[in-house]
Design a protein around this motif. Structure first.
Motif, PDB file in Angstrom:
ATOM      1  N   ALA A 111       0.832  -1.206   0.000  1.00  0.00           N
ATOM      2  CA  ALA A 111       0.000   0.000   0.000  1.00  0.00           C
ATOM      3  C   ALA A 111       0.868   1.258   0.000  1.00  0.00           C
ATOM      4  N   LEU A 112       1.916   1.273   0.782  1.00  0.00           N
ATOM      5  CA  LEU A 112       2.821   2.421   0.843  1.00  0.00           C
ATOM      6  C   LEU A 112       3.520   2.640  -0.499  1.00  0.00           C
ATOM      7  N   TYR A 113       3.935   1.552  -1.137  1.00  0.00           N
ATOM      8  CA  TYR A 113       4.600   1.648  -2.444  1.00  0.00           C
ATOM      9  C   TYR A 113       3.691   2.331  -3.467  1.00  0.00           C
ATOM     10  N   PHE A 114       2.439   1.886  -3.533  1.00  0.00           N
ATOM     11  CA  PHE A 114       1.529   2.474  -4.510  1.00  0.00           C
ATOM     12  C   PHE A 114       1.151   3.906  -4.142  1.00  0.00           C
ATOM     13  N   TYR A 115       0.976   4.185  -2.863  1.00  0.00           N
ATOM     14  CA  TYR A 115       0.668   5.554  -2.453  1.00  0.00           C
ATOM     15  C   TYR A 115       1.807   6.502  -2.824  1.00  0.00           C
ATOM     16  N   LEU A 116       3.021   6.123  -2.460  1.00  0.00           N
ATOM     17  CA  LEU A 116       4.166   6.978  -2.776  1.00  0.00           C
ATOM     18  C   LEU A 116       4.355   7.119  -4.282  1.00  0.00           C
TER      19      LEU A 116
END
Length: 84
Positions: free
Chosen positions: A62-67
C-alpha cells in the motif's frame, strides 16, 4: 495570444494495467523475500509469511503504490512503460 497547451492524453489501458500488475508482482516478491529473510520465514521455495510479517508486506504494498502515485509521480513500471 494563442496557447499550445493541449490536454494531456490518456495512456492506453493495457499499458496502465500492465504497469500496475508488474508493480504489484515486483513489490510482492521483492518485499516478501526481504521481509521473510529479515524475520526468518524463508523456505527453500521462497518465503512463507504469517502474522505480523504478512501484515507488514501488505502495508509495504500500500505504501509503495501511495508513494508512487501521489508523491513521486509514478511507480517504477509506470515510468518504464511510460504509462503515467
Amino acid at each position: 495570444m494563442p496557447t499550445d497547451n493541449a490536454p494531456p492524453t490518456v495512456k492506453p489501458f493495457w499499458r496502465r494495467g500492465l504497469a500496475g500488475f508488474l508493480d504489484f508482482l515486483t513489490v510482492f516478491f521483492v518485499g516478501g523475500y526481504v521481509i521473510g529473510a529479515a524475520t526468518g520465514q524463508t523456505t527453500k521455495d521462497g518465503f512463507s509469511l504469517n502474522g505480523g510479517p504478512a501484515l507488514l508486506l501488505f502495508a509495504l504494498i500500500a505504501l509503495y503504490f501511495y508513494l508512487g502515485w501521489k508523491v513521486l509521480g509514478g511507480t517504477v513500471w509506470q515510468r518504464i512503460l511510460k504509462a503515467r
